[in-house]
Scaffold this motif. Structure first.
Motif, PDB file in Angstrom:
ATOM      1  N   GLY A 166       0.851  -1.194   0.000  1.00 19.74           N
ATOM      2  CA  GLY A 166       0.000   0.000   0.000  1.00 19.74           C
ATOM      3  C   GLY A 166       0.876   1.229   0.000  1.00 19.74           C
ATOM      4  O   GLY A 166       2.036   1.188  -0.421  1.00 19.74           O
ATOM      5  N   GLU A 167       0.288   2.342   0.527  1.00 22.25           N
ATOM      6  CA  GLU A 167       1.056   3.580   0.532  1.00 22.25           C
ATOM      7  C   GLU A 167       1.831   3.693   1.847  1.00 22.25           C
ATOM      8  O   GLU A 167       1.304   3.413   2.918  1.00 22.25           O
ATOM      9  CB  GLU A 167       0.089   4.751   0.390  1.00 22.25           C
ATOM     10  CG  GLU A 167       0.794   6.045   0.045  1.00 22.25           C
ATOM     11  CD  GLU A 167      -0.197   7.208  -0.044  1.00 22.25           C
ATOM     12  OE1 GLU A 167      -1.151   7.118  -0.836  1.00 22.25           O
ATOM     13  OE2 GLU A 167      -0.009   8.193   0.706  1.00 22.25           O
ATOM     14  N   VAL A 168       3.088   4.101   1.742  1.00 24.12           N
ATOM     15  CA  VAL A 168       3.927   4.246   2.931  1.00 24.12           C
ATOM     16  C   VAL A 168       3.455   5.459   3.726  1.00 24.12           C
ATOM     17  O   VAL A 168       3.294   6.549   3.183  1.00 24.12           O
ATOM     18  CB  VAL A 168       5.408   4.429   2.523  1.00 24.12           C
ATOM     19  CG1 VAL A 168       6.282   4.728   3.735  1.00 24.12           C
ATOM     20  CG2 VAL A 168       5.912   3.201   1.778  1.00 24.12           C
ATOM     21  N   THR A 169       3.200   5.249   5.025  1.00 26.79           N
ATOM     22  CA  THR A 169       2.821   6.391   5.861  1.00 26.79           C
ATOM     23  C   THR A 169       3.992   6.848   6.726  1.00 26.79           C
ATOM     24  O   THR A 169       4.067   8.004   7.096  1.00 26.79           O
ATOM     25  CB  THR A 169       1.616   6.046   6.765  1.00 26.79           C
ATOM     26  OG1 THR A 169       1.915   4.839   7.475  1.00 26.79           O
ATOM     27  CG2 THR A 169       0.355   5.878   5.952  1.00 26.79           C
ATOM     28  N   SER A 170       4.900   5.928   7.034  1.00 31.52           N
ATOM     29  CA  SER A 170       6.115   6.370   7.718  1.00 31.52           C
ATOM     30  C   SER A 170       7.251   5.407   7.455  1.00 31.52           C
ATOM     31  O   SER A 170       7.034   4.200   7.286  1.00 31.52           O
ATOM     32  CB  SER A 170       5.861   6.528   9.228  1.00 31.52           C
ATOM     33  OG  SER A 170       6.225   5.351   9.909  1.00 31.52           O
ATOM     34  N   ASP A 186      -0.470   2.430   4.746  1.00 32.53           N
ATOM     35  CA  ASP A 186      -1.792   3.018   5.045  1.00 32.53           C
ATOM     36  C   ASP A 186      -2.863   1.972   5.330  1.00 32.53           C
ATOM     37  O   ASP A 186      -3.885   2.268   5.921  1.00 32.53           O
ATOM     38  CB  ASP A 186      -2.231   3.960   3.909  1.00 32.53           C
ATOM     39  CG  ASP A 186      -2.400   3.220   2.590  1.00 32.53           C
ATOM     40  OD1 ASP A 186      -1.942   2.059   2.488  1.00 32.53           O
ATOM     41  OD2 ASP A 186      -2.984   3.795   1.657  1.00 32.53           O
ATOM     42  N   ASN A 187      -2.632   0.724   4.924  1.00 36.59           N
ATOM     43  CA  ASN A 187      -3.634  -0.314   5.231  1.00 36.59           C
ATOM     44  C   ASN A 187      -3.386  -0.957   6.593  1.00 36.59           C
ATOM     45  O   ASN A 187      -3.975  -1.973   6.920  1.00 36.59           O
ATOM     46  CB  ASN A 187      -3.629  -1.385   4.136  1.00 36.59           C
ATOM     47  CG  ASN A 187      -2.302  -2.104   4.046  1.00 36.59           C
ATOM     48  OD1 ASN A 187      -1.363  -1.768   4.772  1.00 36.59           O
ATOM     49  ND2 ASN A 187      -2.222  -3.091   3.182  1.00 36.59           N
ATOM     50  N   GLY A 188      -2.495  -0.372   7.357  1.00 38.50           N
ATOM     51  CA  GLY A 188      -2.244  -0.892   8.702  1.00 38.50           C
ATOM     52  C   GLY A 188      -1.122  -1.915   8.753  1.00 38.50           C
ATOM     53  O   GLY A 188      -0.713  -2.334   9.832  1.00 38.50           O
TER      54      GLY A 188
END
Ligand code: ADP
Length: 586
Positions: A166-170, A186-188
């Motif tokens: 998914g998308e990297v959040t950190s 972002d998907n946990g």
């Protein structure tokens, strides 16, 4: 191994019977291939058969003293390995327990019952440098960062293959333990440096490709006559005293693989001790670092329980695949697959299965091919390319290649390096028999040698093969009537073949220069002998007696090319001297 770390504990069962490494349990809630803990000591085992409420388990530890009535605890998880930084430089037992940790806990590496130890250090911190940043999209298998694992190897941290991505959040750089989250999606989904993988499942890849590059070994007889491809398979039989250890060390040292996984499977304790003691001392000749910096050793000696021979083979290949996924070329050496086959035979007979040839189970061939199938040159799911080459030693009793393990292996592998005790006795090293060995990769690797070494590599090699073949035929006649009874051209062929054997095929592993021979040098030695051959046959045709031709002063210098560092100049001079000396005769 990670079996104990997180699995949900299921219903306990009760031991019904114990027969060596095979234990049956009643009322155990488990699936095929689940890891279970057997008896009050909690010995590790794996479910291999389920019939009604009776579960059959192969136990990876010594079972003496374990009795019916003791509990069996399921873990609900299959046998898996811990994958992450810290595997290189490690020495494991057959179920990925680090031997040094075991030794510390037990006081001896061989008294290890019921001890659990994670495959990688959970407390050590590693310096993680992300290669992605917030907002990037990553898919399963993608590389998200690197860790300088050893001076030789950067460990690539990857999204586990069973994650969605998914998308990297950190994505943080810094020092972390292998269990701390280093990248969040972002998907946990949270990515740690450590991942697990069940050893019996091949790690997924995008595509298996036809190998086109050789795994250069720096050994003339291998690169020149019987090359293995990167991603290829080879078998090497090891009769006692045939130079197996030296050959394996040479491969571990010189093969142009990024990573070496060495699986010592069921070999006699002292042989494995030799490996365990020798390897950490060896230097990687290319980088000057310790060889162990790019090596992972898995040691299951003959005094450890037989069932663990199987797990060490699977553990090894899974670790190899993991490094392949990072884009590395990995060479896995398994010594010896015969001991693994013997373990299959023992377990199978305890299960009272219908025996096949020489008591081996009917599935011997299927198991062996499943293992070698995991070799290959792959396009990985993260679009890197990597390879696993598998070199399996076999130990045919009495050196008899017609026995089932050798025969089944030969049907699968594409390269066979026949180590020969007779050659070793005659001090011809490496003692690889050129009449019995073969490589089915020769043709597909020729374009590489043509492009990277010389245009006429295939033709020159074919000339060498033909000359050696002819020698083998002539030797039979010589045995009967003596060399002098042969026509002159055949006497000359024997002389040329002798140089091919002594100057080209023989190679001294202990000489600082001769120990490694780059492909260019392999070509030039062969070609120098051919130069002598061509000039000699011209002279013979012109009527010069064979004794005069074979008696020239320059020819014996062929035998010293191997040890020359500046071989190009040496060979140029030598070729000039050979041709002018022969030219003067007519
Ligand atoms: P094995 O493991 O098959 O019992 P080793 O590998 O220990 O045999 O080899 C036995 C001996 O043969 C070595 O000690 C060494 O003297 C010699 N030898 C084997 N291979 C080579 C080689 N490539 N170059 C020089 N000597 C070798």
């Amino acid at each position: 191994m990670s079996q104990a770390t997180e699995s949900d504990v299921r219903e306990d069962g009760i031991i019904e019977s114990v027969s060596g490494p095979v234990v049956t349990a009643r009322d155990l809630d488990a699936r095929m291939n689940d890891v279970v803990y057997v008896g009050s000591e909690g010995l590790m085992g794996e479910v291999i058969e389920i019939e009604g409420n009776i579960t059959t388990i192969q136990v990876y530890e010594e079972t003496s003293g374990v009795s019916p009535g003791e509990p069996v605890e399921g873990t609900g998880a299959p046998l898996s390995v811990d994958l992450g930084p810290g595997m290189l430089d490690a020495i494991y037992d057959g179920v990925q327990r680090p031997l040094d940790v075991l030794e510390e806990k037990m006081g001896s590496a061989y008294l290890d019952r019921g001890v659990d130890a994670p495959g990688i250090d959970l407390e050590k911190t590693w310096e993680f440098e992300p290669t992605v940043e917030a907002g990037d999209t990553v898919e399963s298998g993608d590389i998200v960062g690197t860790v300088p694992e050893t001076p030789s190897i950067d460990h690539k941290v990857m999204v586990p293959p069973d994650y969605e991505g998914g998308e990297v959040t950190s994505a943080e750089s810094g020092n972390f333990t292998v269990e701390e989250t280093v990248v969040e999606l972002d998907n946990g989904e949270e990515i740690q440096m450590r991942q697990e993988w069940p050893v019996r499942s091949q790690r997924p890849a995008e595509e298996k490709e036809t190998p086109t590059e050789p795994l250069i070994s720096g050994q003339r007889v291998l690169d020149g006559l019987f090359p293995i491809a990167k991603g290829g398979t080879a078998a090497i039989p090891g009769p006692f005293g045939s130079g197996k250890t030296v050959t394996q060390h040479q491969l571990a040292k010189w093969a142009d693989a990024d990573i070496v996984v060495y699986v010592g499977c069921g070999e006699r304790g002292n042989e494995m001790t030799e490996v365990i003691e020798d390897f950490p001392e060896l230097e990687d000749p290319i980088t000057g670092n310790a060889l162990m910096d790019r090596t992972c050793l898995i040691a299951n000696t003959s005094n450890m329980p037989v069932a663990a021979r199987e797990s060490c083979v699977y553990t090894g290949i899974t670790i190899a695949e993991y490094f392949r996924d990072m884009g590395y070329d990995v060479a896995l050496m398994a010594d010896s697959t015969s001991r693994w086959a013997e373990a299959m035979r023992e377990i199978s007979s305890r299960l009272e299965e219908m025996p096949g040839e020489e008591g081996y189970p009917a599935y011997l061939s299927a198991r062996l091919s499943e293992f070698y199938e995991r070799a290959g040159y792959f396009q990985n799911i993260n679009d890197t390319e990597g390879s696993v080459s598998v070199i399996g030693a076999v130990s045919p009793p009495g050196g008899d290649f017609s026995e089932p393990v050798t025969q089944n292996t030969l049907r699968i592998v594409k390269t066979f390096w026949a180590l020969d005790a007779d050659l070793a006795e005659r001090r011809h090293f490496p003692s690889i028999n050129w009449n019995e060995s073969y490589s089915l990769y020769r043709d597909q690797l020729d374009p590489w040698f043509v492009e990277n070494v010389r245009d006429d590599w295939p033709e020159t090699r074919q000339w060498a093969i033909d000359t050696l073949d002819e020698e083998a035929e002539l030797q039979e006649i010589v045995q009967l009537v003596g060399k002098d009874a042969l026509p002159e051209d055949q006497q000359l062929t024997l002389e040329i073949a002798r140089y091919l054997r002594e100057a080209w095929l023989q190679q001294n592993a202990f000489h600082p220069t001769d120990t490694y021979c780059e492909p260019e040098k392999t070509y030039r030695i062969m070609d120098a002998i051919k130069t002598y051959n061509d000039a000699a046959f011209d002279a013979l045709e012109a009527g010069v007696p064979v004794e005069e031709i074979t008696d020239i002063d320059a020819a014996p210098r062929l035998n010293r090319i191997g040890v020359q560092e500046d071989y190009n100049e040496y060979i140029d001079d030598l070729e000039d001297d050979i041709t002018s000396e022969i030219r003067e005769m007519y």
